[in-house]
Design an enzyme around this catalytic site. Structure first.
Site, PDB file in Angstrom:
ATOM      1  N   ALA A   1       0.829  -1.176  -0.053  1.00  0.00           N
ATOM      2  CA  ALA A   1       0.057  -0.231   0.029  1.00  0.00           C
ATOM      3  C   ALA A   1       0.861   1.383  -0.169  1.00  0.00           C
ATOM      4  CB  ALA A   1      -1.008  -0.124   1.074  1.00  0.00           C
TER       5      ALA A   1
ATOM      6  N   GLU B   1      -0.313  -9.478  -0.454  1.00  0.00           N
ATOM      7  CA  GLU B   1      -1.600  -9.937  -0.044  1.00  0.00           C
ATOM      8  C   GLU B   1      -2.489  -9.989  -1.595  1.00  0.00           C
ATOM      9  OE1 GLU B   1      -1.935  -6.551   2.632  1.00  0.00           O
ATOM     10  OE2 GLU B   1      -2.640  -7.926   3.935  1.00  0.00           O
TER      11      GLU B   1
ATOM     12  N   GLU C   1       4.804  -5.004   7.750  1.00  0.00           N
ATOM     13  CA  GLU C   1       4.138  -3.951   8.180  1.00  0.00           C
ATOM     14  C   GLU C   1       4.605  -3.673   9.775  1.00  0.00           C
ATOM     15  OE1 GLU C   1       2.839  -6.108   6.310  1.00  0.00           O
ATOM     16  OE2 GLU C   1       1.270  -5.220   4.748  1.00  0.00           O
TER      17      GLU C   1
HETATM   18  N1  CO8 Z   1       4.352   3.131  -0.696  1.00  0.00           N
HETATM   19  C1  CO8 Z   1       4.825   4.349  -1.254  1.00  0.00           C
HETATM   20  N2  CO8 Z   1       6.197   4.532  -1.946  1.00  0.00           N
HETATM   21  C2  CO8 Z   1       6.638   3.588  -2.060  1.00  0.00           C
HETATM   22  C3  CO8 Z   1       6.329   2.377  -1.697  1.00  0.00           C
HETATM   23  C4  CO8 Z   1       5.336   2.230  -0.915  1.00  0.00           C
HETATM   24  N3  CO8 Z   1       4.890   0.956  -0.208  1.00  0.00           N
HETATM   25  N4  CO8 Z   1       7.543   1.346  -1.852  1.00  0.00           N
HETATM   26  C5  CO8 Z   1       8.364   2.155  -2.430  1.00  0.00           C
HETATM   27  N5  CO8 Z   1       8.118   3.270  -2.817  1.00  0.00           N
HETATM   28  C6  CO8 Z   1       8.601   4.582  -3.282  1.00  0.00           C
HETATM   29  C7  CO8 Z   1       9.963   5.011  -2.651  1.00  0.00           C
HETATM   30  O1  CO8 Z   1       9.533   5.969  -1.678  1.00  0.00           O
HETATM   31  C8  CO8 Z   1      10.597   5.702  -3.764  1.00  0.00           C
HETATM   32  O2  CO8 Z   1       9.917   6.883  -4.098  1.00  0.00           O
HETATM   33  P1  CO8 Z   1      11.170   8.309  -4.276  1.00  0.00           P
HETATM   34  O3  CO8 Z   1      11.732   7.973  -5.358  1.00  0.00           O
HETATM   35  O4  CO8 Z   1      10.033   9.406  -4.545  1.00  0.00           O
HETATM   36  O5  CO8 Z   1      11.756   8.311  -2.930  1.00  0.00           O
HETATM   37  C9  CO8 Z   1      10.452   4.638  -5.058  1.00  0.00           C
HETATM   38  O6  CO8 Z   1       9.155   4.046  -4.732  1.00  0.00           O
HETATM   39  C10 CO8 Z   1      11.558   3.780  -5.194  1.00  0.00           C
HETATM   40  O7  CO8 Z   1      11.686   3.105  -3.808  1.00  0.00           O
HETATM   41  P2  CO8 Z   1      13.101   2.787  -3.152  1.00  0.00           P
HETATM   42  O8  CO8 Z   1      14.243   4.072  -3.535  1.00  0.00           O
HETATM   43  O9  CO8 Z   1      12.946   2.565  -1.643  1.00  0.00           O
HETATM   44  O10 CO8 Z   1      13.542   1.652  -3.924  1.00  0.00           O
HETATM   45  P3  CO8 Z   1      14.850   0.571  -3.187  1.00  0.00           P
HETATM   46  O11 CO8 Z   1      15.317  -0.377  -4.345  1.00  0.00           O
HETATM   47  O12 CO8 Z   1      15.946   1.301  -2.482  1.00  0.00           O
HETATM   48  O13 CO8 Z   1      13.869  -0.376  -2.093  1.00  0.00           O
HETATM   49  C11 CO8 Z   1      11.796  -1.621  -1.187  1.00  0.00           C
HETATM   50  C12 CO8 Z   1      12.998  -1.043  -2.478  1.00  0.00           C
HETATM   51  C13 CO8 Z   1      12.700  -2.433  -0.239  1.00  0.00           C
HETATM   52  C14 CO8 Z   1      10.725  -2.342  -1.831  1.00  0.00           C
HETATM   53  C15 CO8 Z   1      11.484  -0.190  -0.379  1.00  0.00           C
HETATM   54  O14 CO8 Z   1      11.115   0.516  -1.504  1.00  0.00           O
HETATM   55  C16 CO8 Z   1      10.739  -0.566   0.592  1.00  0.00           C
HETATM   56  O15 CO8 Z   1      11.014  -1.120   1.484  1.00  0.00           O
HETATM   57  N6  CO8 Z   1       9.207  -0.093   0.436  1.00  0.00           N
HETATM   58  C17 CO8 Z   1       8.351  -0.321   1.203  1.00  0.00           C
HETATM   59  C18 CO8 Z   1       7.848  -1.798   1.416  1.00  0.00           C
HETATM   60  C19 CO8 Z   1       6.748  -1.686   2.447  1.00  0.00           C
HETATM   61  O16 CO8 Z   1       6.817  -1.572   3.605  1.00  0.00           O
HETATM   62  N7  CO8 Z   1       5.580  -2.181   1.922  1.00  0.00           N
HETATM   63  C20 CO8 Z   1       4.287  -2.564   2.716  1.00  0.00           C
HETATM   64  C21 CO8 Z   1       3.518  -1.189   2.974  1.00  0.00           C
HETATM   65  S1  CO8 Z   1       2.284  -1.287   4.183  1.00  0.00           S
HETATM   66  C22 CO8 Z   1       0.979  -1.901   3.541  1.00  0.00           C
HETATM   67  O17 CO8 Z   1       1.253  -2.563   2.279  1.00  0.00           O
HETATM   68  C23 CO8 Z   1       0.005  -2.435   4.217  1.00  0.00           C
HETATM   69  C24 CO8 Z   1      -1.008  -2.945   3.552  1.00  0.00           C
HETATM   70  C25 CO8 Z   1      -2.628  -2.928   4.100  1.00  0.00           C
HETATM   71  C26 CO8 Z   1      -2.997  -1.314   4.010  1.00  0.00           C
HETATM   72  C27 CO8 Z   1      -4.408  -1.337   4.660  1.00  0.00           C
HETATM   73  C28 CO8 Z   1      -5.186   0.099   4.496  1.00  0.00           C
HETATM   74  C29 CO8 Z   1      -4.409   1.081   5.196  1.00  0.00           C
END
Ligand code: CO8
Length: 258
Positions: free
Chosen positions: A64, A112, A132
């Site tokens: 998300a 998911e 999460e």
């Molecule tokens: N949301 C928003 N932006 C994201 C997300 C995300 N989940 N993942 C990556 N991005 C963005 C980064 O912020 C970055 O943007 P910017 O260039 O503007 O800074 C761009 O994508 C590229 O990402 P990275 O530079 O971080 O890329 P890396 O290769 O260094 O890292 C990762 C890749 C490891 C995947 C890293 O981006 C990361 O950890 N992302 C988050 C993953 C995460 O925690 N996902 C779980 C989110 S919570 C969720 O899914 C809950 C679901 C249920 C919701 C229920 C309703 C509220």
């Protein structure tokens, strides 16, 4: 249909739906969900036999949209979680098989989404997980439930509690994904499997989905009874695919399901 965050293409009997928000690693926000809802509203299942989901760029879906969380009230968060569940249930309940082609990161809501598909094929270099716990959150699109049902409570807790994400190999060993392939071959392998599945009886495929899906929520005895009834129904006189399948076998030819 014209979308900004999704792309739909057809390769004969196979539909391919790609999440195309690569700058944010295909993170799911309300705009993406609106388009997904519109896509599911359209009657696309009539013209394809199998649907493949994948992501553009280096992620399948990285979850998300965390940036959007900053403005959420408790009610917004609840509603977004409910909307995600509704859409993922609609994918899970399609009467055609759905394959997740996990080309890259499948994290949080991305995993998911993949778990709502029937079969998962992943790049052997990617990472999957429900991270999460790093955000002070829990999975919200049914991940706590679908993952536990898929691989058992202990394995699901292991993935959810350590929160770092696991390698594709470990995900394969735990049964989260069914097949690993080299990076770059994920979509082609998924399409190859989709074509094989598309050559099978559509009626059998949709019934298998129904039996497995409904059966997960029933006792073994009740689910067995449901299966027997469905099996018996296939022997009714109007069941053209059963007639064709059995006749084709006896005539030593390939069945024609059209
Ligand atoms: N949301 C928003 N932006 C994201 C997300 C995300 N989940 N993942 C990556 N991005 C963005 C980064 O912020 C970055 O943007 P910017 O260039 O503007 O800074 C761009 O994508 C590229 O990402 P990275 O530079 O971080 O890329 P890396 O290769 O260094 O890292 C990762 C890749 C490891 C995947 C890293 O981006 C990361 O950890 N992302 C988050 C993953 C995460 O925690 N996902 C779980 C989110 S919570 C969720 O899914 C809950 C679901 C249920 C919701 C229920 C309703 C509220």
């Amino acid at each position: 249909m014209k979308f900004n965050y999704l792309k739909f293409e057809k390769k004969e009997r196979i539909g391919i739906l790609t999440f195309t928000r690569p700058d944010a690693l295909n993170a799911l926000n309300e705009n993406v969900f609106k388009e997904l809802s519109d896509f599911l509203d359209a009657d696309f299942t009539q013209s394809i036999r199998v649907l493949v989901l994948t992501g553009a760029g280096k992620a399948f879906v990285a979850g998300a949209d965390i940036k959007a969380f900053q403005t959420y009230s408790s009610q917004n968060a609840y509603e977004f979680a409910e909307l995600g569940k509704l859409l993922f249930d609609r994918i899970a309940n399609l009467d055609i098989p759905v394959i997740a082609a996990i080309n890259g990161f499948a994290l949080g809501g991305g995993l998911e989404l993949a778990l709502a598909c029937d079969i998962r094929i992943a790049s052997e270099r990617t990472k999957l997980g429900l991270p999460e716990v790093n955000l002070g959150l829990i999975p919200g699109f049914n991940g706590t439930q679908r993952l536990s049902r898929q691989i058992g409570a202990g394995n699901a807790m292991y993935i959810m509690m350590q929160g770092e994400g696991i390698s594709a190999l470990e995900a394969y060993q735990l049964g989260v994904v069914q097949k690993l392939v080299p990076p770059g071959e994920v979509l082609s392998s998924a399409i190859q499997l989709a074509e094989k599945i598309a050559s099978k009886s559509p009626r059998s495929l949709s019934l298998i989905k129904e039996m497995v899906g409904k059966g997960m929520e029933m006792s073994l005895k009740d689910a067995g009874e449901m299966e027997s009834r469905a099996f018996g129904n296939l022997f009714k006189e109007d069941q053209k695919e059963r007639i064709e399948g059995v006749t084709a076998f006896l005539e030593k030819r390939q069945p024609n399901w059209e």
